[in-house]
Design a protein around this motif. Sequence first.
Motif, mmCIF file in Angstrom:
data_model
loop_
_atom_site.group_PDB
_atom_site.id
_atom_site.type_symbol
_atom_site.label_atom_id
_atom_site.label_comp_id
_atom_site.label_asym_id
_atom_site.label_seq_id
_atom_site.Cartn_x
_atom_site.Cartn_y
_atom_site.Cartn_z
ATOM 1 N N LEU A 66 0.818 -1.112 0.044
ATOM 2 C CA LEU A 66 -0.022 0.003 -0.178
ATOM 3 C C LEU A 66 0.956 1.184 -0.105
ATOM 4 C CD1 LEU A 66 -2.384 -1.197 2.586
ATOM 5 C CD2 LEU A 66 -2.776 -1.417 0.267
ATOM 6 N N CYS A 67 1.904 1.212 -0.704
ATOM 7 C CA CYS A 67 2.958 2.472 -0.510
ATOM 8 C C CYS A 67 2.891 2.914 -2.054
ATOM 9 C CB CYS A 67 4.320 1.748 -0.372
ATOM 10 S SG CYS A 67 5.681 2.989 -0.496
ATOM 11 N N VAL A 68 3.320 4.280 -2.029
ATOM 12 C CA VAL A 68 3.320 4.990 -3.201
ATOM 13 C C VAL A 68 4.254 4.455 -4.053
ATOM 14 C CG1 VAL A 68 5.130 6.653 -2.394
ATOM 15 C CG2 VAL A 68 3.656 7.351 -3.919
ATOM 16 N N TYR A 69 5.421 3.715 -3.584
ATOM 17 C CA TYR A 69 6.234 3.022 -4.331
ATOM 18 C C TYR A 69 5.993 1.660 -4.823
ATOM 19 C CZ TYR A 69 9.160 6.820 -2.794
ATOM 20 O OH TYR A 69 9.870 8.118 -2.662
ATOM 21 N N THR A 70 4.833 1.155 -4.404
ATOM 22 C CA THR A 70 4.360 -0.291 -4.936
ATOM 23 C C THR A 70 4.629 -0.598 -6.294
ATOM 24 O OG1 THR A 70 2.954 -0.391 -2.889
ATOM 25 C CG2 THR A 70 2.468 -2.021 -4.576
ATOM 26 N N LEU A 88 21.143 -12.811 -11.928
ATOM 27 C CA LEU A 88 20.816 -12.140 -10.804
ATOM 28 C C LEU A 88 19.494 -12.748 -10.076
ATOM 29 C CD1 LEU A 88 20.662 -9.087 -9.300
ATOM 30 C CD2 LEU A 88 19.013 -8.534 -10.912
ATOM 31 N N VAL A 89 19.479 -12.346 -8.886
ATOM 32 C CA VAL A 89 18.657 -13.052 -8.119
ATOM 33 C C VAL A 89 17.843 -11.897 -7.151
ATOM 34 C CG1 VAL A 89 17.795 -14.559 -6.045
ATOM 35 C CG2 VAL A 89 19.497 -15.331 -7.717
ATOM 36 N N ILE A 90 16.573 -11.783 -7.314
ATOM 37 C CA ILE A 90 16.104 -10.501 -6.610
ATOM 38 C C ILE A 90 15.127 -11.320 -5.470
ATOM 39 C CG2 ILE A 90 14.050 -8.979 -6.728
ATOM 40 C CD1 ILE A 90 14.986 -8.196 -9.481
ATOM 41 N N VAL A 91 14.983 -10.977 -4.382
ATOM 42 C CA VAL A 91 14.346 -11.235 -3.163
ATOM 43 C C VAL A 91 13.461 -10.266 -2.766
ATOM 44 C CG1 VAL A 91 14.336 -12.435 -0.862
ATOM 45 C CG2 VAL A 91 16.071 -13.092 -2.681
ATOM 46 N N GLY A 92 12.166 -10.198 -2.723
ATOM 47 C CA GLY A 92 11.326 -9.150 -2.251
ATOM 48 C C GLY A 92 10.975 -9.663 -0.807
ATOM 49 N N VAL A 93 11.226 -8.792 0.301
ATOM 50 C CA VAL A 93 10.793 -8.999 1.716
ATOM 51 C C VAL A 93 9.686 -7.840 2.175
ATOM 52 C CG1 VAL A 93 11.938 -9.144 3.890
ATOM 53 C CG2 VAL A 93 13.322 -9.629 2.108
ATOM 54 N N PRO A 94 8.495 -8.482 2.057
ATOM 55 C CA PRO A 94 7.530 -7.512 2.539
ATOM 56 C C PRO A 94 7.653 -7.260 4.096
ATOM 57 C CG PRO A 94 6.701 -9.417 1.485
ATOM 58 C CD PRO A 94 8.075 -9.661 1.546
ATOM 59 N N SER A 95 7.264 -5.790 4.422
ATOM 60 C CA SER A 95 7.567 -5.270 5.706
ATOM 61 C C SER A 95 6.651 -4.110 6.009
ATOM 62 C CB SER A 95 8.916 -4.792 5.789
ATOM 63 O OG SER A 95 9.156 -4.162 7.000
ATOM 64 N N GLY A 100 2.861 1.385 8.181
ATOM 65 C CA GLY A 100 2.016 0.339 8.149
ATOM 66 C C GLY A 100 1.353 0.067 7.002
ATOM 67 N N GLN A 101 2.117 0.093 5.836
ATOM 68 C CA GLN A 101 1.724 -0.089 4.470
ATOM 69 C C GLN A 101 1.723 -1.438 4.012
ATOM 70 O OE1 GLN A 101 4.308 2.893 2.319
ATOM 71 N NE2 GLN A 101 2.655 4.571 3.186
ATOM 72 N N GLU A 102 2.069 -2.505 4.796
ATOM 73 C CA GLU A 102 2.064 -3.855 4.583
ATOM 74 C C GLU A 102 1.050 -4.620 5.664
ATOM 75 O OE1 GLU A 102 1.513 -6.271 2.367
ATOM 76 O OE2 GLU A 102 3.359 -5.771 1.560
ATOM 77 N N PRO A 103 -0.158 -4.187 5.775
ATOM 78 C CA PRO A 103 -0.835 -4.652 7.064
ATOM 79 C C PRO A 103 -1.373 -6.182 6.922
ATOM 80 C CG PRO A 103 -2.299 -3.121 5.569
ATOM 81 C CD PRO A 103 -0.860 -3.256 5.104
ATOM 82 N N GLY A 104 -1.454 -6.491 5.699
ATOM 83 C CA GLY A 104 -2.131 -8.006 5.225
ATOM 84 C C GLY A 104 -1.165 -9.259 5.576
ATOM 85 N N GLY A 105 -1.717 -10.163 5.374
ATOM 86 C CA GLY A 105 -0.914 -11.408 5.513
ATOM 87 C C GLY A 105 -0.522 -11.882 3.912
ATOM 88 N N ALA A 106 -0.074 -13.232 4.089
ATOM 89 C CA ALA A 106 0.487 -13.756 2.742
ATOM 90 C C ALA A 106 -0.627 -13.699 1.570
ATOM 91 C CB ALA A 106 0.586 -15.174 3.176
ATOM 92 N N THR A 107 -1.868 -13.886 1.842
ATOM 93 C CA THR A 107 -2.798 -13.683 0.709
ATOM 94 C C THR A 107 -3.014 -12.328 0.136
ATOM 95 O OG1 THR A 107 -4.087 -15.464 1.764
ATOM 96 C CG2 THR A 107 -5.395 -14.025 0.357
ATOM 97 N N GLU A 108 -2.901 -11.430 1.101
ATOM 98 C CA GLU A 108 -3.100 -10.136 0.493
ATOM 99 C C GLU A 108 -1.606 -9.679 -0.308
ATOM 100 O OE1 GLU A 108 -5.778 -10.379 3.454
ATOM 101 O OE2 GLU A 108 -3.709 -10.846 3.439
ATOM 102 N N ILE A 109 -0.439 -9.965 0.332
ATOM 103 C CA ILE A 109 0.768 -9.925 -0.258
ATOM 104 C C ILE A 109 0.931 -10.594 -1.617
ATOM 105 C CG2 ILE A 109 3.402 -9.953 -0.054
ATOM 106 C CD1 ILE A 109 2.633 -9.914 2.874
ATOM 107 N N THR A 110 0.342 -11.743 -1.750
ATOM 108 C CA THR A 110 0.374 -12.602 -3.020
ATOM 109 C C THR A 110 -0.606 -11.748 -3.972
ATOM 110 O OG1 THR A 110 0.891 -14.642 -1.751
ATOM 111 C CG2 THR A 110 -0.159 -14.699 -3.981
ATOM 112 N N GLU A 111 -1.581 -11.429 -3.629
ATOM 113 C CA GLU A 111 -2.251 -10.645 -4.633
ATOM 114 C C GLU A 111 -1.689 -9.446 -5.422
ATOM 115 O OE1 GLU A 111 -5.265 -9.034 -7.118
ATOM 116 O OE2 GLU A 111 -5.227 -11.201 -5.983
ATOM 117 N N ASN A 153 9.928 1.993 2.371
ATOM 118 C CA ASN A 153 9.811 0.820 1.759
ATOM 119 C C ASN A 153 10.302 0.879 0.457
ATOM 120 O OD1 ASN A 153 7.611 -0.254 3.507
ATOM 121 N ND2 ASN A 153 6.536 1.425 3.017
ATOM 122 N N PHE A 154 10.725 -0.287 -0.251
ATOM 123 C CA PHE A 154 11.542 -0.482 -1.475
ATOM 124 C C PHE A 154 12.961 0.004 -1.552
ATOM 125 C CE2 PHE A 154 7.061 -1.154 -2.290
ATOM 126 C CZ PHE A 154 7.134 -2.397 -3.224
#
Length: 191
Positions: A66-70, A88-95, A100-111, A153-154
């Motif tokens: 939920l970030c302006v940088y999403t 190259l390997v990229i690893v995203g680490v939700p935080s 408070g811009q990642e309030p959801g769980g795995a389902t919301e992050i996956t979406e 974020n990002f």
Amino acid sequence: MIDRRIFVAAALAAIVEPSYSRTALAQGAVSRITAYAFSFPALAGGDIRLAEYTGRPLLVVNTASLCVYTPQYTGLQELWTEFSGRGLVIVGVPSNDFGGQEPGGATEITETAHHQHGVTFPMAAKAVVKGPAAHPFYKWAAEARPKEVPRWNFHKYLIGRDGYIADVFPESVAPGDTRVKTAVARALAAS
């Protein structure tokens, strides 16, 4: 004879960070701990073991839905598409550490990551990236680059083939920026 600084650092690391190899600490190898020593719980289950990517450059990015940088998810995917074939390997680490811009769980992050932005690079489960409760990778990075810690974020850490931080890019630097692409190409070209 073991250098006193190595001994003290090893003792402190053993207390503060139990995931470091006790054998490596006992042998005075604290200064040689690389990014490849860490792992993240994966968003879809299991683990993302950075050791599996030893010798390959890594771009570790703390993300949020939920970030302006999403929209940078799309740029990260484009970077992944362009450079993953070369290593190259990229690893995203939700935080949820910033705004408070990642309030959801795995389902919301996956979406957000997979369905809205087409992400196919590895995604970790939500993690803390700042402060005393930070994931061990982020503690290690903060120790290595104390003036270049995530402030939003990002934030992007580029890890070179040697496992050490090669470059750092704040959230305001998009994945498609020439500076990022040049640094990635340089990391890939290094032997």
